[in-house]
Scaffold this motif. Structure first.
Motif, PDB file in Angstrom:
ATOM      1  N   ILE A  88       0.836  -1.205   0.000  1.00  0.00           N
ATOM      2  CA  ILE A  88       0.000   0.000   0.000  1.00  0.00           C
ATOM      3  C   ILE A  88       0.863   1.244   0.000  1.00  0.00           C
ATOM      4  CG2 ILE A  88      -1.620   1.325   1.412  1.00  0.00           C
ATOM      5  CD1 ILE A  88      -2.926  -1.039  -0.024  1.00  0.00           C
ATOM      6  N   ARG A  89       1.918   1.235   0.814  1.00  0.00           N
ATOM      7  CA  ARG A  89       2.828   2.384   0.853  1.00  0.00           C
ATOM      8  C   ARG A  89       3.488   2.587  -0.516  1.00  0.00           C
ATOM      9  NH1 ARG A  89       7.079   4.553  -0.604  1.00  0.00           N
ATOM     10  NH2 ARG A  89       8.419   5.770   0.785  1.00  0.00           N
ATOM     11  N   ALA A  90       3.886   1.470  -1.170  1.00  0.00           N
ATOM     12  CA  ALA A  90       4.495   1.579  -2.491  1.00  0.00           C
ATOM     13  C   ALA A  90       3.491   2.104  -3.517  1.00  0.00           C
ATOM     14  CB  ALA A  90       5.037   0.216  -2.916  1.00  0.00           C
ATOM     15  N   LEU A  91       2.251   1.629  -3.448  1.00  0.00           N
ATOM     16  CA  LEU A  91       1.227   2.091  -4.385  1.00  0.00           C
ATOM     17  C   LEU A  91       0.963   3.587  -4.240  1.00  0.00           C
ATOM     18  CD1 LEU A  91      -1.434  -0.772  -4.351  1.00  0.00           C
ATOM     19  CD2 LEU A  91      -0.281   0.136  -6.363  1.00  0.00           C
ATOM     20  N   LEU A  92       0.887   4.060  -3.000  1.00  0.00           N
ATOM     21  CA  LEU A  92       0.629   5.475  -2.778  1.00  0.00           C
ATOM     22  C   LEU A  92       1.691   6.332  -3.463  1.00  0.00           C
ATOM     23  CD1 LEU A  92      -0.986   7.749  -1.427  1.00  0.00           C
ATOM     24  CD2 LEU A  92       0.430   7.430   0.619  1.00  0.00           C
ATOM     25  N   GLU A  93       2.907   5.830  -3.485  1.00  0.00           N
ATOM     26  CA  GLU A  93       4.002   6.567  -4.113  1.00  0.00           C
ATOM     27  C   GLU A  93       3.789   6.720  -5.613  1.00  0.00           C
ATOM     28  OE1 GLU A  93       8.911   6.367  -3.891  1.00  0.00           O
ATOM     29  OE2 GLU A  93       7.660   4.879  -2.862  1.00  0.00           O
ATOM     30  N   GLU A  94       3.143   5.755  -6.238  1.00  0.00           N
ATOM     31  CA  GLU A  94       2.988   5.755  -7.687  1.00  0.00           C
ATOM     32  C   GLU A  94       1.653   6.327  -8.157  1.00  0.00           C
ATOM     33  OE1 GLU A  94       2.532   2.166 -10.723  1.00  0.00           O
ATOM     34  OE2 GLU A  94       4.585   2.296  -9.974  1.00  0.00           O
ATOM     35  N   LEU A  95       0.659   6.372  -7.279  1.00  0.00           N
ATOM     36  CA  LEU A  95      -0.686   6.774  -7.677  1.00  0.00           C
ATOM     37  C   LEU A  95      -0.777   8.251  -8.023  1.00  0.00           C
ATOM     38  CD1 LEU A  95      -2.892   4.872  -5.080  1.00  0.00           C
ATOM     39  CD2 LEU A  95      -2.990   4.594  -7.558  1.00  0.00           C
ATOM     40  N   SER A  96      -1.627   8.549  -8.994  1.00  0.00           N
ATOM     41  CA  SER A  96      -2.039   9.919  -9.267  1.00  0.00           C
ATOM     42  C   SER A  96      -3.481  10.073  -8.809  1.00  0.00           C
ATOM     43  CB  SER A  96      -1.911  10.218 -10.762  1.00  0.00           C
ATOM     44  OG  SER A  96      -2.726   9.328 -11.516  1.00  0.00           O
ATOM     45  N   GLY A  97      -3.985  11.306  -8.744  1.00  0.00           N
ATOM     46  CA  GLY A  97      -5.337  11.545  -8.268  1.00  0.00           C
ATOM     47  C   GLY A  97      -5.387  11.590  -6.747  1.00  0.00           C
ATOM     48  N   HIS A  98      -6.573  11.871  -6.216  1.00  0.00           N
ATOM     49  CA  HIS A  98      -6.732  11.975  -4.765  1.00  0.00           C
ATOM     50  C   HIS A  98      -6.831  10.588  -4.139  1.00  0.00           C
ATOM     51  CE1 HIS A  98      -8.954  12.591  -0.923  1.00  0.00           C
ATOM     52  NE2 HIS A  98      -8.099  13.600  -0.842  1.00  0.00           N
ATOM     53  N   ALA A  99      -6.130  10.376  -3.021  1.00  0.00           N
ATOM     54  CA  ALA A  99      -6.121   9.076  -2.352  1.00  0.00           C
ATOM     55  C   ALA A  99      -6.452   9.253  -0.874  1.00  0.00           C
ATOM     56  CB  ALA A  99      -4.766   8.404  -2.496  1.00  0.00           C
ATOM     57  N   VAL A 100      -7.135   8.256  -0.340  1.00  0.00           N
ATOM     58  CA  VAL A 100      -7.387   8.157   1.100  1.00  0.00           C
ATOM     59  C   VAL A 100      -6.745   6.857   1.569  1.00  0.00           C
ATOM     60  CG1 VAL A 100      -9.113   7.999   2.927  1.00  0.00           C
ATOM     61  CG2 VAL A 100      -9.562   9.410   0.900  1.00  0.00           C
ATOM     62  N   VAL A 101      -5.896   6.949   2.587  1.00  0.00           N
ATOM     63  CA  VAL A 101      -5.192   5.785   3.113  1.00  0.00           C
ATOM     64  C   VAL A 101      -5.730   5.477   4.509  1.00  0.00           C
ATOM     65  CG1 VAL A 101      -2.952   4.751   3.642  1.00  0.00           C
ATOM     66  CG2 VAL A 101      -3.131   6.495   1.841  1.00  0.00           C
ATOM     67  N   ILE A 102      -6.143   4.218   4.713  1.00  0.00           N
ATOM     68  CA  ILE A 102      -6.636   3.764   6.015  1.00  0.00           C
ATOM     69  C   ILE A 102      -5.740   2.616   6.465  1.00  0.00           C
ATOM     70  CG2 ILE A 102      -8.590   2.816   7.296  1.00  0.00           C
ATOM     71  CD1 ILE A 102     -10.415   3.982   5.107  1.00  0.00           C
ATOM     72  N   HIS A 103      -5.053   2.832   7.580  1.00  0.00           N
ATOM     73  CA  HIS A 103      -4.136   1.811   8.094  1.00  0.00           C
ATOM     74  C   HIS A 103      -4.711   1.259   9.395  1.00  0.00           C
ATOM     75  CE1 HIS A 103       0.275   0.594   9.205  1.00  0.00           C
ATOM     76  NE2 HIS A 103      -0.505  -0.427   8.942  1.00  0.00           N
ATOM     77  N   ARG A 104      -5.049  -0.014   9.393  1.00  0.00           N
ATOM     78  CA  ARG A 104      -5.678  -0.687  10.538  1.00  0.00           C
ATOM     79  C   ARG A 104      -4.631  -1.488  11.303  1.00  0.00           C
ATOM     80  NH1 ARG A 104      -7.495  -2.253  14.580  1.00  0.00           N
ATOM     81  NH2 ARG A 104      -9.404  -3.455  14.954  1.00  0.00           N
ATOM     82  N   VAL A 105      -4.416  -1.128  12.581  1.00  0.00           N
ATOM     83  CA  VAL A 105      -3.449  -1.827  13.435  1.00  0.00           C
ATOM     84  C   VAL A 105      -4.032  -1.992  14.825  1.00  0.00           C
ATOM     85  CG1 VAL A 105      -1.376  -1.068  12.204  1.00  0.00           C
ATOM     86  CG2 VAL A 105      -2.338   0.373  14.000  1.00  0.00           C
ATOM     87  N   ALA A 106      -3.447  -2.896  15.610  1.00  0.00           N
ATOM     88  CA  ALA A 106      -3.911  -3.106  16.985  1.00  0.00           C
ATOM     89  C   ALA A 106      -3.498  -1.949  17.870  1.00  0.00           C
ATOM     90  CB  ALA A 106      -3.359  -4.422  17.527  1.00  0.00           C
ATOM     91  N   THR A 107      -2.245  -1.523  17.780  1.00  0.00           N
ATOM     92  CA  THR A 107      -1.732  -0.400  18.569  1.00  0.00           C
ATOM     93  C   THR A 107      -0.884   0.488  17.671  1.00  0.00           C
ATOM     94  OG1 THR A 107       0.328  -1.503  19.236  1.00  0.00           O
ATOM     95  CG2 THR A 107      -1.628  -1.907  20.605  1.00  0.00           C
TER      96      THR A 107
END
Length: 445
Positions: A341-360
């Motif tokens: 996901i981090r790598a994709l965000l680097e390459e994407l154009s247009g507006h992006a929303v990133v949601i990272h789900r973790v325990a802590t």
């Protein structure tokens, strides 16, 4: 400093995976029609059971060749369909092949037994002893039965990947035995020059594809690029990033979101291949993977030394921007699934929303990089923490974070349970299936 890549969006009039999938279906259907025509031209036996048995055998041979094509790891197919889906199709085609070959053996044996007056067991023994190639076919069928048994879900869950893979390699021996059986006794094979040319071409293409995709191409790429570990960077107590350099990496056709099968050529780990995603978009100079310790192999990466030689097979996977259908995107990551996901965000154009789900928050690896990259790209970043309960990414929560989610592409990577839950939420929110992109990063489906 994070490098921002914004290549132009690919055309989306016809999705690449649709083109590849349709092409595979059309190829299989065309060959099935050719087999039927060649079978009819060869003439029919007087015994209906023998006729059915021969036809089942021919279609079994066709399915076996198709099986090889599905797992040949040809770049054109893999980048459009993905290794996970190709492996799944290979699995279900394998079960169809098993039943087809069983039908071939049963019908042929019963047909000849009906003509000779022998009981079926004695007839099978007689055929194996007196007809060239039949004994090889019996051995091939036995091998395929063993492989089919260990590939069944109840057995696969109890076997280590290495054990399953070792047993699965006997499929290639079964293919060779089955082919020599077809050459020796296949009436359709020698019925006409056209039939002989067809079957030789079919098997040459199938076996040649495996040889090219799984041996020649990996060897050539590794000889060309000469990959080595350049740095090992601990991200926290359980996660480490491995940086890799090599020659002419700008010619390596890797994209953000893809993965390689990595072999680190140390004395105790050279034989073990593991699928790890790129955690940064390839920049033509270095490759990076970020791995959480989940076993002896992944835990040992922390102790790699700079200069260690690397043998990498790939790149593989269709979890890339090639699948885009909409200008804007949502990227959903669970735990260390944030790496592609981090790598994709680097390459994407247009507006992006990133949601990272973790325990802590402590589990949010690469979060500082994500935040920096999101600021540079004008993207929104949400860190969702707490126990692993479905409501954390339930439809209402996703709609709150991304009100226009149905109008975006959604890229999803994380543990299987989270991935399944998010996919259910996306369906409830009306996100069309072609806009949902996910991939299982595994070798055995």
């Amino acid at each position: 400093m994070t490098t921002v890549h914004t290549p132009p969006r690919p055309p989306t009039a016809i999705r690449p995976e649709v083109v590849a999938r349709t092409g595979l279906y059309a190829l299989l259907a065309a060959n099935a029609a050719v087999v039927a025509v060649l079978f009819a031209q060869a003439g029919f036996a007087s015994n209906a059971l023998i006729v059915l048995g021969r036809l089942a055998g021919l279609y079994g041979a066709l399915l076996m060749a198709f099986q090889l094509l599905l797992v040949a790891r040809l770049p054109w197919l893999d980048r459009r369909i993905g290794m996970d889906r190709l492996t799944l199709w290979h699995r279900w085609t394998g079960f169809t092949l098993l039943w087809t070959l069983l039908a071939h053996a049963v019908f042929i044996t019963l047909g000849y037994a009906d003509s000779s007056g022998l009981d079926p067991v004695d007839q099978l023994v007689d055929l194996a002893e007196t007809v060239e190639g039949v004994l090889r076919a019996v051995v091939a069928l036995a091998l395929i039965l063993v492989v089919g048994t260990v590939s069944a879900r109840f057995a696969r869950r109890r076997l280590a990947y290495e054990t399953w893979h070792f047993v699965h390699l006997y499929t290639y021996l079964a293919v060779v035995l089955a082919f020599t059986h077809q050459v020796a006794v296949g009436t359709t094979f020698v019925a006409s020059p056209a039939a002989t040319a067809y079957w030789w071409t079919l098997w040459s293409v199938a076996l040649g594809s495996v040889l090219l995709g799984r041996l020649v191409l990996p060897l050539w790429r590794n000889l060309r690029h000469r990959l080595r570990v350049s740095a090992v960077v601990p991200e926290n107590d359980d996660v480490v990033s491995v940086h890799i350099t090599g020659r002419d990496l700008h010619r390596l056709p890797a994209r953000a979101g893809q993965f390689f099968l990595w072999r680190f050529l140390t004395r105790d780990r050279w034989w073990q291949a593991n699928p790890f995603s790129l955690s940064a978009a390839p920049d033509g100079r270095t490759l990076r993977l970020t791995v959480k310790a989940a076993g002896d192999g992944s835990a040992a990466l922390r102790h790699l030394r700079p200069g260690t030689r690397v043998f990498a097979e790939g790149p593989y996977g269709a979890f890339t921007t090639l699948r885009r259908t909409r200008p804007d995107t949502v990227l959903v990551a669970g735990g260390v699934g944030v790496t592609p996901i981090r790598a994709l965000l680097e390459e994407l154009s247009g507006h992006a929303v990133v949601i990272h789900r973790v325990a802590t928050e402590r589990d949010a690896v690469l979060h500082d990089e994500l935040r920096e990259l999101a600021q540079a790209k004008g993207a929104e970043l949400y860190l969702v923490t707490g126990p692993a309960t479905p409501d954390r990414l339930a439809p209402a929560e996703l709609a709150r974070l991304v009100p226009d989610i149905a109008d975006r592409d959604v890229y999803l990577c994380g543990p299987p349970g989270m991935t399944a839950a998010v996919r259910r939420s996306l369906r409830e929110l009306g996100v069309p299936k072609p806009q949902i992109h996910f991939e299982r990063f595994s070798l055995a489906g």
